[in-house]
Design a protein around this motif. Structure first.
Motif, PDB file in Angstrom:
ATOM      1  N   HIS A  19      -2.840  17.649 -11.072  1.00 48.29           N
ATOM      2  CA  HIS A  19      -3.434  18.976 -11.110  1.00 48.29           C
ATOM      3  C   HIS A  19      -4.739  18.962 -11.910  1.00 48.29           C
ATOM      4  O   HIS A  19      -5.697  19.652 -11.569  1.00 48.29           O
ATOM      5  CB  HIS A  19      -2.440  19.986 -11.685  1.00 48.29           C
ATOM      6  CG  HIS A  19      -1.329  20.319 -10.735  1.00 48.29           C
ATOM      7  ND1 HIS A  19      -0.189  19.559 -10.642  1.00 48.29           N
ATOM      8  CD2 HIS A  19      -1.198  21.315  -9.816  1.00 48.29           C
ATOM      9  CE1 HIS A  19       0.610  20.075  -9.722  1.00 48.29           C
ATOM     10  NE2 HIS A  19       0.021  21.136  -9.200  1.00 48.29           N
ATOM     11  N   GLN A  20      -4.782  18.157 -12.952  1.00 43.69           N
ATOM     12  CA  GLN A  20      -6.051  17.987 -13.678  1.00 43.69           C
ATOM     13  C   GLN A  20      -7.115  17.379 -12.764  1.00 43.69           C
ATOM     14  O   GLN A  20      -8.281  17.798 -12.792  1.00 43.69           O
ATOM     15  CB  GLN A  20      -5.849  17.109 -14.905  1.00 43.69           C
ATOM     16  CG  GLN A  20      -5.111  17.784 -16.043  1.00 43.69           C
ATOM     17  CD  GLN A  20      -5.150  16.957 -17.317  1.00 43.69           C
ATOM     18  OE1 GLN A  20      -5.726  15.858 -17.363  1.00 43.69           O
ATOM     19  NE2 GLN A  20      -4.546  17.469 -18.378  1.00 43.69           N
ATOM     20  N   VAL A  32      -8.509  20.048 -10.653  1.00 46.04           N
ATOM     21  CA  VAL A  32      -9.426  20.900 -11.425  1.00 46.04           C
ATOM     22  C   VAL A  32     -10.798  20.245 -11.534  1.00 46.04           C
ATOM     23  O   VAL A  32     -11.831  20.861 -11.260  1.00 46.04           O
ATOM     24  CB  VAL A  32      -8.860  21.171 -12.840  1.00 46.04           C
ATOM     25  CG1 VAL A  32      -9.898  21.904 -13.693  1.00 46.04           C
ATOM     26  CG2 VAL A  32      -7.583  21.984 -12.764  1.00 46.04           C
ATOM     27  N   CYS A  48      -0.991  22.376 -16.331  1.00 51.69           N
ATOM     28  CA  CYS A  48      -2.257  21.967 -16.953  1.00 51.69           C
ATOM     29  C   CYS A  48      -2.196  20.586 -17.581  1.00 51.69           C
ATOM     30  O   CYS A  48      -3.245  19.983 -17.836  1.00 51.69           O
ATOM     31  CB  CYS A  48      -2.709  23.008 -17.976  1.00 51.69           C
ATOM     32  SG  CYS A  48      -1.602  23.178 -19.394  1.00 51.69           S
ATOM     33  N   THR A  49      -0.992  20.047 -17.833  1.00 46.58           N
ATOM     34  CA  THR A  49      -0.889  18.706 -18.408  1.00 46.58           C
ATOM     35  C   THR A  49      -0.529  17.647 -17.381  1.00 46.58           C
ATOM     36  O   THR A  49      -0.298  16.488 -17.738  1.00 46.58           O
ATOM     37  CB  THR A  49       0.166  18.682 -19.537  1.00 46.58           C
ATOM     38  OG1 THR A  49       1.430  19.105 -19.003  1.00 46.58           O
ATOM     39  CG2 THR A  49      -0.230  19.605 -20.680  1.00 46.58           C
ATOM     40  N   LEU A 105      -8.905  18.368 -21.360  1.00 45.19           N
ATOM     41  CA  LEU A 105      -9.259  18.945 -20.069  1.00 45.19           C
ATOM     42  C   LEU A 105     -10.463  19.864 -20.222  1.00 45.19           C
ATOM     43  O   LEU A 105     -11.358  19.873 -19.369  1.00 45.19           O
ATOM     44  CB  LEU A 105      -8.063  19.705 -19.498  1.00 45.19           C
ATOM     45  CG  LEU A 105      -8.250  20.378 -18.141  1.00 45.19           C
ATOM     46  CD1 LEU A 105      -8.657  19.368 -17.068  1.00 45.19           C
ATOM     47  CD2 LEU A 105      -6.984  21.110 -17.724  1.00 45.19           C
ATOM     48  N   VAL A 125      -6.052  27.911 -13.580  1.00 43.45           N
ATOM     49  CA  VAL A 125      -5.117  26.803 -13.783  1.00 43.45           C
ATOM     50  C   VAL A 125      -3.846  27.337 -14.422  1.00 43.45           C
ATOM     51  O   VAL A 125      -3.881  27.887 -15.527  1.00 43.45           O
ATOM     52  CB  VAL A 125      -5.737  25.714 -14.686  1.00 43.45           C
ATOM     53  CG1 VAL A 125      -4.823  24.491 -14.742  1.00 43.45           C
ATOM     54  CG2 VAL A 125      -7.127  25.330 -14.219  1.00 43.45           C
ATOM     55  N   ASP A 126      -2.719  27.206 -13.728  1.00 40.21           N
ATOM     56  CA  ASP A 126      -1.443  27.662 -14.273  1.00 40.21           C
ATOM     57  C   ASP A 126      -1.052  26.812 -15.479  1.00 40.21           C
ATOM     58  O   ASP A 126      -1.201  25.577 -15.469  1.00 40.21           O
ATOM     59  CB  ASP A 126      -0.340  27.564 -13.219  1.00 40.21           C
ATOM     60  CG  ASP A 126      -0.508  28.582 -12.106  1.00 40.21           C
ATOM     61  OD1 ASP A 126      -1.478  29.356 -12.147  1.00 40.21           O
ATOM     62  OD2 ASP A 126       0.351  28.597 -11.187  1.00 40.21           O
ATOM     63  N   ASP A 127      -0.497  27.464 -16.505  1.00 40.68           N
ATOM     64  CA  ASP A 127      -0.078  26.741 -17.706  1.00 40.68           C
ATOM     65  C   ASP A 127       0.959  25.667 -17.391  1.00 40.68           C
ATOM     66  O   ASP A 127       1.004  24.619 -18.043  1.00 40.68           O
ATOM     67  CB  ASP A 127       0.506  27.721 -18.726  1.00 40.68           C
ATOM     68  CG  ASP A 127      -0.562  28.589 -19.378  1.00 40.68           C
ATOM     69  OD1 ASP A 127      -1.766  28.290 -19.179  1.00 40.68           O
ATOM     70  OD2 ASP A 127      -0.199  29.553 -20.071  1.00 40.68           O
ATOM     71  N   GLY A 166      -7.501  29.288 -18.030  1.00 47.71           N
ATOM     72  CA  GLY A 166      -6.218  28.649 -18.243  1.00 47.71           C
ATOM     73  C   GLY A 166      -6.224  27.889 -19.551  1.00 47.71           C
ATOM     74  O   GLY A 166      -7.225  27.870 -20.282  1.00 47.71           O
ATOM     75  N   ASN A 167      -5.131  27.227 -19.836  1.00 46.82           N
ATOM     76  CA  ASN A 167      -5.021  26.444 -21.063  1.00 46.82           C
ATOM     77  C   ASN A 167      -5.686  25.088 -20.849  1.00 46.82           C
ATOM     78  O   ASN A 167      -5.108  24.189 -20.244  1.00 46.82           O
ATOM     79  CB  ASN A 167      -3.557  26.271 -21.440  1.00 46.82           C
ATOM     80  CG  ASN A 167      -3.391  25.452 -22.715  1.00 46.82           C
ATOM     81  OD1 ASN A 167      -4.354  25.230 -23.453  1.00 46.82           O
ATOM     82  ND2 ASN A 167      -2.179  24.988 -22.969  1.00 46.82           N
ATOM     83  N   LEU A 168      -6.908  24.963 -21.354  1.00 44.55           N
ATOM     84  CA  LEU A 168      -7.655  23.716 -21.183  1.00 44.55           C
ATOM     85  C   LEU A 168      -7.620  22.845 -22.435  1.00 44.55           C
ATOM     86  O   LEU A 168      -8.154  21.727 -22.428  1.00 44.55           O
ATOM     87  CB  LEU A 168      -9.110  24.029 -20.813  1.00 44.55           C
ATOM     88  CG  LEU A 168      -9.324  24.958 -19.610  1.00 44.55           C
ATOM     89  CD1 LEU A 168     -10.813  25.110 -19.323  1.00 44.55           C
ATOM     90  CD2 LEU A 168      -8.590  24.439 -18.380  1.00 44.55           C
TER      91      LEU A 168
END
Length: 463
Positions: free
Chosen positions: A52-53, A56, A47-48, A91, A42-44, A75-77
Motif C-alpha cells: 500500500h505504501q 501511495v 499505512c504500514t 512514509l 490512505v487508510d490507517d 492519513g497517518n504518514l
C-alpha cells in the motif's frame, strides 16, 4: 550551460491541449494543468503495509507530474517507510520527496483512496485502488458487491493500480470521459488475455524468481518507469541486480513531465548518470554506456542477455533483434493528442524480424495547424523552425509509461517462472478491456539469463 528550445521545456501533457485545440496558447495549456489537483487518502489500517505504501508513492510520483495544482496526501504518514524505495525514512518523508503535500482532505477534490474494502459514499470522484496476486486496478469507492482481491500481492500490482487511478482522475478532470470514476478498470499481469481481472479462476502464482542482469535501452519516460518498477521488486540483496544503462541524452526541463524519477536538480545532467545514481541508492549495481543504440551495438558474452527497451524511435527498434540479446521486451507509446494513451508491447525474437515490425522511420503527425501554433507564429514568440520543432514533439503522460513498464517487466518475470510470454500486447487506457494479445511461438524454456530467489514475505521488513 545548454540553451533549451521551447520544445525542450514544454510540458508534454500540456501540449495535448494545444494540439487538440482546447487551449489557444501554451500559457493557457499549462494553466489547465495548474488548475488540476487531487487528494490521496490512505487508510490507517494499511499505512504500514509495503504494498500500500508502494501504491501511495507511485500515485504521488505520477500525480504531481499531471495535476500541477498539487497532490495532497491525507492519513497517518508518520510511519516507517517499508516499501523498498530510497525516498526517506518515513512514509511522510517519501511523499514530500516525491512532490506530494501531507494534509487534510479538502472537499471537492478528486480522491484516490488506498485501503481495503469498500468505503462510504463520497460526493464527487472517488476511486479505490485494489491489488492482489498479479492483478491491479481501480473500483468506485462506494461500489457494492465487489469482493476484495485475494492472494499474495506481486510487487508490481500496486504500481499498476496507481497508474490506472491517475489516468482515471485525469480523464475525469479533463472532461474526456463522463463515466470516469464509475467503472472498474484493471489488468492481470499474469494473464493479460483474461478480461475478468476481479475474479481470478485460480490463485495467482507467488513471485519466486527475480532477474539478476538487465540491459535498459533509453532512460526517459519508459526507462525511468522500468527503474521505478524494478525498485519495487523484493530482492534480498539488491546488489544481485546488475543493470547496464544506455542513453546518450541529457535531462531537459520537459523530461520531468513524463519521467517518474526526474526532478529539477537533474536538468542538464546525463540521463545515464542520474539514473545510475538512483539505482545505486536502491542498492543495484550499474554500468553505463553513453551512446546511441544502433546497428553497431553488439552485446558481449559477459553483458546482460535480457534487454528492456524504451526507445521512442523506430530506427533504434529495428536493430533490437540484431544486437545479440536472447530476449527483448519493449514498449512503444502513442505520440499524438488522440492516441497518447495507447501502447504496443513486443517481445523478441518473434515471428517477424524487428525490421519488419518497424518498416520506416516514425512519421508522426504534426499539429502545426492548431490555433496555439498559429498564434506563436503570428505574435513572433517562435519562428517557423521553432514552431515546427515544438509541434512535432510527442504528447506524453507518465501514467502511460508506468502502466507499460509493469507489463514489460511482468513478461520478464513470467519468463523466469516458466510461463508462456506474449509476443504482442496492444491496449489503450481509454478502455483497457479492449486490448489485444498474441502468444509467443518461440520456446524460451532453455534460456537461463540469471536469476535469484525473491525474498519471502515472512523475511521482509515488518508491515
Amino acid at each position: 550551460m545548454n540553451a533549451f528550445t521551447s520544445a525542450d521545456t514544454m510540458h508534454r501533457l500540456a501540449k495535448r491541449a494545444m494540439d487538440n485545440g482546447s487551449a489557444r496558447s501554451r500559457e493557457e495549456a499549462e494553466a489547465l494543468l495548474q488548475g488540476y489537483r487531487i487528494a490521496i487518502a490512505v487508510d490507517d489500517a494499511v499505512c504500514t503495509d509495503r504494498h500500500h505504501q508502494a501504491a501511495v508513492l507511485a500515485a504521488v510520483a505520477l500525480g504531481r507530474r499531471v495535476f500541477l495544482g498539487g497532490v495532497t496526501v491525507a492519513g497517518n504518514l508518520d510511519v516507517p517507510l517499508v516499501a523498498p524505495l530510497p525516498f526517506g525514512r518515513t512514509l511522510g518523508e517519501a511523499v514530500v520527496a516525491l512532490g506530494g503535500a501531507p494534509g487534510d482532505m479538502r472537499a471537492g477534490l478528486p480522491v484516490l483512496r488506498i485501503g481495503n474494502g469498500s468505503g462510504g459514499r463520497v460526493q464527487g470522484f472517488c476511486v479505490r485502488l485494489t491489488f492482489a496476486g498479479w492483478r491491479g486496478g481501480i473500483v468506485p469507492n462506494d461500489a457494492e458487491g465487489i469482493a476484495a482481491l485475494a492472494g499474495e500481492t506481486m510487487a508490481l500490482a500496486p504500481m499498476l493500480a496507481a497508474a490506472l487511478a491517475v489516468n482515471e482522475a485525469f480523464l475525469h478532470l479533463s472532461g474526456e470521459m463522463p463515466s470516469a470514476g464509475r467503472r472498474c478498470v484493471g489488468l492481470s499481469l499474469w494473464n493479460l488475455a483474461d478480461k475478468d481481472w476481479l475474479d481470478a479462476r485460480a490463485p495467482d502464482p507467488v513471485l519466486r524468481y527475480l532477474p539478476t542482469r538487465l540491459w535498459l535501452i533509453g532512460l526517459g519516460h519508459l526507462g525511468q518507469a522500468f527503474l521505478f518498477a524494478l525498485g519495487l521488486l523484493p530482492y534480498e540483496r539488491p546488489s544481485d541486480l546488475h543493470l547496464l544503462l544506455q542513453d546518450d541524452d541529457i535531462v531537459t526541463p520537459s523530461t520531468e513531465s513524463t519521467s517518474i524519477l526526474t526532478d529539477a536538480a537533474m536538468v542538464e545532467k546525463k540521463k545515464t548518470r542520474t539514473m545510475a545514481a538512483w539505482a545505486e541508492q536502491r542498492g543495484f549495481n550499474t554500468t553505463i554506456t553513453e551512446r546511441l543504440f544502433d546497428k553497431d551495438t553488439r552485446r558481449q558474452p559477459h553483458e546482460p542477455a535480457i534487454a528492456l527497451c524504451g526507445l521512442d524511435n523506430a530506427a533504434g527498434r529495428r536493430q533490437l533483434d540484431l544486437a545479440g540479446f536472447d530476449f527483448v521486451a519493449e514498449a512503444g507509446l502513442g505520440r499524438g493528442h488522440a492516441d497518447f494513451r495507447s501502447m504496443l508491447i513486443h517481445t523478441l525474437p518473434g515471428d517477424a524480424p524487428a525490421a519488419k515490425l518497424w518498416k520506416s522511420v516514425d512519421a508522426g503527425g504534426s499539429a502545426i495547424d492548431a490555433a496555439a501554433y498559429r498564434k506563436m507564429l503570428e505574435d513572433g514568440s517562435l519562428d517557423r523552425c521553432g514552431v515546427t520543432l515544438l509541434a512535432g514533439k510527442a504528447v506524453g503522460a507518465p501514467f502511460v509509461g508506468a502502466t507499460a513498464a509493469t507489463i514489460v517487466i511482468a513478461e520478464v518475470l513470467r519468463l523466469l517462472h516458466g510461463a508462456p510470454v506474449n509476443r504482442l500486447v496492444e491496449l489503450n487506457l481509454i478502455n483497457p478491456d479492449h486490448r489485444r494479445t498474441a502468444p509467443q511461438r518461440n520456446d524460451f524454456s532453455g534460456l537461463n539469463p540469471g536469476f535469484v530467489p525473491a525474498l519471502e514475505r515472512s523475511e521482509q521488513r515488518p508491515e
